[in-house]
Design an enzyme around this catalytic site. Structure first.
Site, PDB file in Angstrom:
ATOM      1  N   LYS A 137       0.848  -1.193   0.000  1.00 31.91           N
ATOM      2  CA  LYS A 137       0.000   0.000   0.000  1.00 31.91           C
ATOM      3  C   LYS A 137       0.885   1.246   0.000  1.00 31.91           C
ATOM      4  CE  LYS A 137      -3.879   1.710   2.876  1.00 31.91           C
ATOM      5  NZ  LYS A 137      -4.671   1.412   4.080  1.00 31.91           N
ATOM      6  N   SER A 170      -9.701   1.368   3.236  1.00 33.83           N
ATOM      7  CA  SER A 170      -8.882   2.183   2.381  1.00 33.83           C
ATOM      8  C   SER A 170      -7.870   1.428   1.512  1.00 33.83           C
ATOM      9  CB  SER A 170      -8.113   3.193   3.248  1.00 33.83           C
ATOM     10  OG  SER A 170      -7.187   2.531   4.081  1.00 33.83           O
ATOM     11  N   SER A 204      -9.673  -1.232   7.214  1.00 30.16           N
ATOM     12  CA  SER A 204      -9.095  -0.951   5.888  1.00 30.16           C
ATOM     13  C   SER A 204      -8.386  -2.116   5.212  1.00 30.16           C
ATOM     14  CB  SER A 204      -8.119   0.220   5.994  1.00 30.16           C
ATOM     15  OG  SER A 204      -8.830   1.425   6.072  1.00 30.16           O
TER      16      SER A 204
END
Lengths: 94, 496
Positions: free
Chosen positions: B83, B158, B182
């Site tokens: 990420k 997310s 997330s």
């Protein structure tokens, strides 16, 4: 419910908001806070707040370590001169 | 099954590991293919922000040498994406924000340096909601990510980029971060397996901070065994993160694999919280989650109803705490030391701060900073931040009591399957409700896994969440692996 003064909060958060944004934010934040009102009814007398999961921070040995070089760090600075960050004049600022 | 594409599309960790170790395929072949596939798929999904071709191919060559010399390692040679909230030296780290659009990481996050030691080629930085604030990946400065199961829908957030790319099998391994769901919610919406580890198991050093008492890095992969293999590499004590002080026994993979071969779950108790049972959940989600629980019952697990009386306050409690911590953490973005600086001719330092932050942060980030600043401000601290922290203690105690009666707590990961792009962007509260089942986990610092247990009528994936007691991460991965071994067809790739 206490009213949120968006202008003041934005000033504290160091974020410029124009009048239109101020109205939008006031609406959104008031709605969110209203939704959170239920928390008031929970009895928390004699309940300690939980901020983190550790009772004690572990300590490491106090040894010198290699750190990043100044020029490495300044590579990401938006404006720098002679190894210093360049900012507007602060003398006379409030 | 013998080409690198077969292994990648199938996504089975054991098969990939075996093919690499038997030199049926090389890490270089797999990494090259991953890069090609990821770039082609990215045109449709926008899952990845940056590709690390050279770094990845260098690591792959190193991995091939290590394999040739007879070395073994769980992740040796298997490509992975991280990420874009996690620092990879010499690569951009943007947090999907204009604020960090031009930031190049000067050092590696601890999890990244551990991946490097394991010779896992890091091939890309994955898209996310700006500063990890969102549940749909629509707040990214680099554009929303699209769900590979249906490109008109969100991948969740997310960590939406990591989830979408793994679902489409650009690669099989990725890292996400989880502050309130997330990792788990996008894993659910994209049909993959994601673990939010116990708080303190994985170092946060070199991870852009959102809410420090809630943030945790974890694996998002095709299957539970992949997640376990990653945990063995990234977990454990780090002198750079004082909250990460737990010994890594590196036994996750072995225990998860052993658990997946169990014949009976006799003695295992699964809790169903009555608060979760009464929540509004999409019918298909409810049915498939029930069927998954029925599977565990069929192999001997006992299902018990439990009570988590304060969990209904999770949403309010979570948002007050995470926004407060965020308002403090994000104070560092001032337009001076690094990050975006407003080009306006500023008359004062204060104007420089205010303009840079107004122009550099997106709407949702600003909304959260303001909410947090308010909750911490003089006159409101006791009623909001401190009150939330007290309720957090009550929620945590609810779980402590529950885990005296049961081993795991089952629920849907998300109350609904992937929703349409734009459907919830205008209403922050309805967006926040997407995480209704996942938030409490972070408040209590617990581990939780999400994995696919079925599909709805529109062929959209449905995730089951299992939460465990602190440090019981391996049991969760074991239960997920057992399900995956005995319920084929759930771990499918999305076809683009």
């Amino acid at each position: 419910m206490k009213e949120i003064d968006v202008k003041k909060v934005a000033e504290l958060a160091r974020i410029n908001v124009n009048q239109e944004q101020e109205a939008e934010l006031k609406l959104a934040l008031t709605q969110i806070l209203k939704h959170f009102e239920g928390l008031k009814n929970v009895n928390t007398d004699e309940v300690e707040p939980l901020f983190h999961f550790q009772d004690q921070m572990p300590l490491r040995e106090d040894l010198a370590e290699e750190a990043l070089k100044q020029e490495e760090l300044l590579k990401n600075a938006p404006n720098h001169v002679d190894g210093c960050f360049r900012i507007p004049k602060v003398i006379g600022d409030h | 099954m013998n080409t690198p594409e077969d292994f990648l599309s199938n996504g089975d960790f054991l098969k990939i590991r075996e093919a690499l170790d038997k030199k049926q395929i090389s890490s270089t072949e797999l990494t090259k293919l991953s890069l090609i596939k990821a770039k082609a798929q990215n045109d449709k999904t926008n899952a990845l922000i940056h590709f690390c071709d050279q770094q990845a191919l260098d690591t792959a060559a190193q991995a091939d040498k290590r394999i040739a010399s007879g070395e073994t390692g769980a992740l040796l040679g298997i490509p992975i994406a991280v990420k874009d909230l996690i620092l990879v030296k010499d690569a951009p780290t943007t947090a999907a924000s204009k604020m960090l659009e031009n930031f190049t990481a000067p050092y590696d996050a601890t999890v990244v340096s551990r991946l490097r030691s394991a010779s896992a080629p890091i091939i890309a930085k994955a898209n996310l909601d700006e500063f990890a604030m969102g549940s749909s990946n629509e707040t990214s400065f680099f554009g929303c990510v699209k769900n590979p199961w249906d490109l008109s829908r969100v991948p969740g957030g997310s960590s939406g980029g990591s989830a979408a790319a793994v679902a489409a099998r650009s690669f099989t391994l990725s890292l996400g971060t989880d502050t309130g769901g997330s990792i788990r919610q996008p894993s659910s919406l994209c049909g993959i397996t994601g673990l939010k580890p116990t708080y303190g198991r994985v170092s946060r050093y070199g991870v852009v901070a959102f809410a420090s008492s809630l943030d945790q890095v974890g694996p998002m992969c095709t299957d539970a065994l992949s997640c376990a293999a990653i945990m063995d590499v990234i977990s454990g004590r780090d002198l750079h993160d004082a909250t990460c002080n737990h010994e890594n026994k590196a036994d996750s993979f072995a225990l998860t694999k052993a658990y997946s071969e169990k014949q009976s779950l006799k003695g295992l108790k699964i809790g169903l919280a009555k608060q979760f049972l009464s929540s509004k959940v999409q019918t298909d989600v409810h049915r498939n989650v029930e069927a998954a629980i029925a599977y565990y019952k069929s192999v001997g697990a006992e299902v018990i109803e439990i009570d988590l009386p304060h969990v209904e306050h999770s949403l309010a409690c979570y948002y007050l705490i995470c926004t407060s911590e965020a308002s403090s953490n994000l104070a560092r973005y001032d337009g001076v030391r690094y990050g975006y600086r407003s080009p306006k001719e500023d008359s004062s330092l204060l104007d420089l701060y205010k303009n840079s932050r107004a122009e550099g942060f997106g709407d949702e980030v600003k909304r959260r900073i303001l909410l947090g600043t308010f909750a911490l401000s003089s006159g409101y601290y006791d009623d909001y931040f401190q009150k939330a922290a007290r309720i957090r203690r009550l929620i945590s105690k609810d779980f402590e009591s529950a885990f005296k009666k049961v081993d795991v707590i089952a629920s849907p990961t998300s109350p609904f399957t992937a929703f349409k792009l734009g459907e919830k962007t205008k209403d922050p509260l309805s967006m926040y409700a997407a995480d209704i089942f996942t938030l409490a986990t972070n408040l209590a610092g617990l581990p939780a896994v999400s994995f696919n247990v079925g599909f709805d009528q529109s062929n959209l994936p449905i995730g089951l969440q299992l939460q465990g007691a602190r440090w019981n991460d391996n049991l969760l991965l074991g239960l997920a692996a057992l399900y995956q071994k005995n319920n084929p067809g759930k771990n499918k790739a999305a076809t683009l």
